[in-house]
Scaffold this motif. Structure first.
Motif, PDB file in Angstrom:
ATOM      1  N   UNK A  67      73.841  20.765  46.595  1.00  0.00           N
ATOM      2  CA  UNK A  67      74.055  22.173  45.959  1.00  0.00           C
ATOM      3  C   UNK A  67      73.482  22.015  44.565  1.00  0.00           C
ATOM      4  N   UNK A  68      73.961  21.106  43.679  1.00  0.00           N
ATOM      5  CA  UNK A  68      73.535  21.231  42.229  1.00  0.00           C
ATOM      6  C   UNK A  68      72.295  20.854  42.236  1.00  0.00           C
ATOM      7  N   UNK A  69      71.744  19.996  42.955  1.00  0.00           N
ATOM      8  CA  UNK A  69      70.225  19.999  43.032  1.00  0.00           C
ATOM      9  C   UNK A  69      69.252  21.100  43.142  1.00  0.00           C
ATOM     10  N   UNK A  70      69.693  21.986  44.117  1.00  0.00           N
ATOM     11  CA  UNK A  70      69.138  23.022  44.435  1.00  0.00           C
ATOM     12  C   UNK A  70      69.036  24.222  43.007  1.00  0.00           C
ATOM     13  N   UNK A  71      70.226  24.029  42.364  1.00  0.00           N
ATOM     14  CA  UNK A  71      70.443  24.779  41.154  1.00  0.00           C
ATOM     15  C   UNK A  71      69.446  24.326  40.230  1.00  0.00           C
ATOM     16  N   UNK A  72      69.373  23.113  40.053  1.00  0.00           N
ATOM     17  CA  UNK A  72      68.469  22.538  38.930  1.00  0.00           C
ATOM     18  C   UNK A  72      67.140  22.815  39.190  1.00  0.00           C
ATOM     19  N   UNK A  73      66.739  22.649  40.593  1.00  0.00           N
ATOM     20  CA  UNK A  73      65.232  22.866  40.906  1.00  0.00           C
ATOM     21  C   UNK A  73      65.203  24.599  40.705  1.00  0.00           C
ATOM     22  N   UNK A  74      65.991  25.350  40.978  1.00  0.00           N
ATOM     23  CA  UNK A  74      65.760  26.793  41.032  1.00  0.00           C
ATOM     24  C   UNK A  74      65.480  27.160  39.492  1.00  0.00           C
ATOM     25  N   UNK A  75      66.438  26.639  38.588  1.00  0.00           N
ATOM     26  CA  UNK A  75      66.117  27.055  37.018  1.00  0.00           C
ATOM     27  C   UNK A  75      65.109  26.321  36.353  1.00  0.00           C
ATOM     28  N   UNK A  76      64.188  25.470  36.767  1.00  0.00           N
ATOM     29  CA  UNK A  76      63.152  24.877  36.281  1.00  0.00           C
ATOM     30  C   UNK A  76      62.216  25.668  35.395  1.00  0.00           C
ATOM     31  N   UNK A  77      62.260  25.127  34.053  1.00  0.00           N
ATOM     32  CA  UNK A  77      61.332  25.676  33.215  1.00  0.00           C
ATOM     33  C   UNK A  77      60.193  24.811  32.834  1.00  0.00           C
ATOM     34  N   UNK A  78      60.002  23.670  33.717  1.00  0.00           N
ATOM     35  CA  UNK A  78      58.905  22.684  33.300  1.00  0.00           C
ATOM     36  C   UNK A  78      59.003  22.011  34.636  1.00  0.00           C
TER      37      UNK A  78
END
Length: 430
Positions: A67-78
Motif C-alpha cells: 500500500x505504501x509503495x503505491x502511494x509513493x509512486x502515485x505522488x511521484x514528482x520525478x
C-alpha cells in the motif's frame, strides 16, 4: 493474491505514460528493471524471515509495504521517485509471493495445500483480463496517478484486515534453522545481485564516463555474485539443468523487453491511447494461457525440447513483428500485436522448460531447481533489457530517429531467440 495480481498487472501499462510526463523516458529501463531486481531480493528476504519467525510476519509487512509503495509512486514528482516506488513494489511483491507459499505450508494440512496453491494461481485470471484495459481507460480519461491512488485505496482495507487476522491468530512455531542452510550469505548474495542490476539499469541510460562507471560496477557485482544463485555450468549451457536454466533466462529476457519497449514505443512515438496498451497486455495474458493449455493437452506427446524450439521461433517472429511495427507506415496495432505473439511463444516455452528442469532434478533437489529457474528469469529480464536499452540510447545519442532506435533495440532480441533455438537440444532428457 488477487489484489497483488491486480496491482501488478494494472500498473505496468501506465508506466510509459508516467515516464513521459515526468520527463524520464531515458530512465524508463531503470523504472522497469527496479521491480525485477527488488523482487529477487524480496523473495529471499521473505523466505528467510518466514523460516525464522513464521510466514505471518513477512506477509503482513509485505501487504503494508504494498500500500505504501503505491502511494509513493502515485505522488511521484520525478522519475527517480517513480523508480524508488517500483523498487519498493518489487520488494513487497517478492515478500508476499514467497510468504503466501510458506504460509500455505505452515498453516494448511497436506490434503489442502494443492487446492490452496491452485486457488492462488486462479486469483491471477480476472486481474489479467480486466486490470490492464481498466487501467488504460483510467489513465486515458483521467490520469496515470489515479491508477496508483485507486489501487492503494482498494488495497488498504483488505491489507489491514489481513494484518489484524494474522496478529490475532496463533501460529505454529517455525522450525529452528538447520546448520546446512546458510541464510545470511544467501541474503547478501541476493542484495549484491539486486544492487548490481539496479546500477546497470541506470548506467545504460547514458554514455558519459559517470554512466559507464555505474555499468562497470553493476557488471562486477553480477559477474561475482550471480553465478552463486545458479547451477554450475549455466553460462556455458551445460547439458541438462544448466542449459534449461539458461534458456529460461534468455526467453524471459526477450519477452520482458518486448513488454517494456513496445508500450514505450506506442506512447512516445505513436501517441497511442493507454487503452490500446492495456488491451495488448490483456491479449498477451489470454494468448499465454491458451498456448500453455495447448502444449499441455494437444502437444503433450511431443518431446519437450521440440516445444522449446517452437516457442523460441515464435518469439523470434514476435521480434520481427515489433521491428516492422516501428515503421511509420504501419498502424499502431502491429507493434501491439508483437506482445500477443510473444506471449504465445512463452506459453509454449516456459512450461516446457519448467517440466524439463524438474525432470533433470532428483526429488530432493526440485526446490533448488525451481529457485534457480526463478533467479534465471529475473537475471535474464534485467540483462536483456539492459543490453537493448544501451543500444537504444546509443542510437538516439548518435542522432538516429526514435523509430530507428527502437528497431535496433528490437532487432537485438533476435540473438537470444536464435541462441535458444540452437541450445534447445542440450535440455532434452536422455
Amino acid at each position: 493474491m488477487f489484489l497483488t495480481g491486480l496491482a501488478a498487472l494494472a500498473v505496468v501499462p501506465t508506466l510509459p505514460t508516467a515516464a513521459r510526463d515526468l520527463d524520464g523516458v531515458a530512465l524508463f529501463p531503470l523504472v522497469a528493471g527496479c521491480f525485477v531486481a527488488a523482487s529477487l531480493l524480496g523473495g529471499v528476504l521473505g523466505g528467510h524471515w518466514a523460516d525464522r519467525s513464521g510466514a505471518h510476519r513477512p506477509l503482513a509487512a509485505g501487504m503494508v509495504l504494498a500500500v505504501a509503495t503505491l502511494l509513493v509512486s502515485a505522488a511521484s514528482t520525478s522519475i527517480w521517485q517513480l523508480a524508488a516506488g517500483r523498487f519498493l513494489d518489487g520488494l513487497a511483491g517478492g515478500m508476499v509471493a514467497v510468504s503466501i507459499n510458506a504460509a500455505i505450508g505452515q498453516a494448511y494440512p497436506d490434503r489442502l495445500r494443492a487446492r490452496a496453491l491452485a486457488l492462488m494461481s486462479a486469483c491471477w485470471i480476472v486481474p489479467s483480463l480486466v486490470g490492464p484495459p481498466l487501467a488504460g481507460l483510467v489513465a486515458g480519461w483521467w490520469s496515470w496517478r489515479a491508477v496508483f491512488f485507486g489501487l492503494a485505496v482498494l488495497t488498504l482495507v483488505p491489507a489491514l484486515v489481513v494484518v489484524a487476522l494474522l496478529r490475532g491468530r496463533s501460529w505454529p512455531p517455525a522450525p529452528a534453522p538447520s546448520a546446512d542452510r546458510p541464510r545470511s550469505p544467501a541474503l547478501m548474495v541476493a542484495t549484491a545481485v539486486s544492487a548490481g542490476a539496479a546500477l546497470g539499469q541506470y548506467g545504460v541510460s547514458g554514455w558519459d564516463m559517470r554512466h559507464l562507471l555505474f555499468v562497470a560496477g553493476g557488471l562486477v557485482l553480477l559477474v561475482v555474485f550471480a553465478p552463486r544463485l545458479l547451477p554450475p555450468g549455466t553460462w556455458r549451457a551445460g547439458r541438462g539443468l544448466p542449459a534449461t536454466v539458461l534458456l529460461r533466462g534468455l526467453g524471459s529476457g526477450v519477452f520482458f523487453t518486448l513488454e517494456a519497449f513496445v508500450p514505450l514505443l506506442l506512447v512516445t512515438d505513436r501517441g497511442a491511447p493507454p487503452v490500446l496498451i492495456g488491451l495488448a497486455f490483456t491479449g498477451a495474458a489470454v494468448a499465454w494461457a491458451a498456448a500453455s493449455w495447448a502444449q499441455s493437452r494437444l502437444l503433450e506427446d511431443r518431446p519437450r525440447h521440440h516445444l522449446v524450439v517452437a516457442g523460441a521461433l515464435v518469439l523470434a517472429t514476435a521480434v520481427v513483428i515489433a521491428v516492422a511495427g516501428t515503421l511509420s507506415a504501419m498502424p499502431a496495432f502491429v507493434a501491439a500485436s508483437a506482445m500477443v505473439v510473444a506471449a504465445i511463444g512463452m506459453g509454449m516455452l516456459a512450461p516446457s522448460l519448467t517440466v524439463l528442469s524438474l525432470s533433470h532434478s532428483p526429488a530432493d533437489r526440485q526446490g533448488y531447481a525451481s529457485g534457480a529457474m526463478q533467479t534465471a528469469q529475473n537475471l535474464g529480464q534485467i540483462t536483456v533489457l539492459g543490453l537493448s536499452s544501451a543500444l537504444l540510447n546509443a542510437c538516439l545519442g548518435a542522432g538516429s530517429t526514435d523509430s530507428a532506435g527502437y528497431a535496433a533495440a528490437f532487432g537485438l532480441l533476435l540473438a537470444p531467440c536464435l541462441l535458444s533455438t540452437l541450445l534447445a537440444a542440450r535440455t532434452r532428457i536422455t
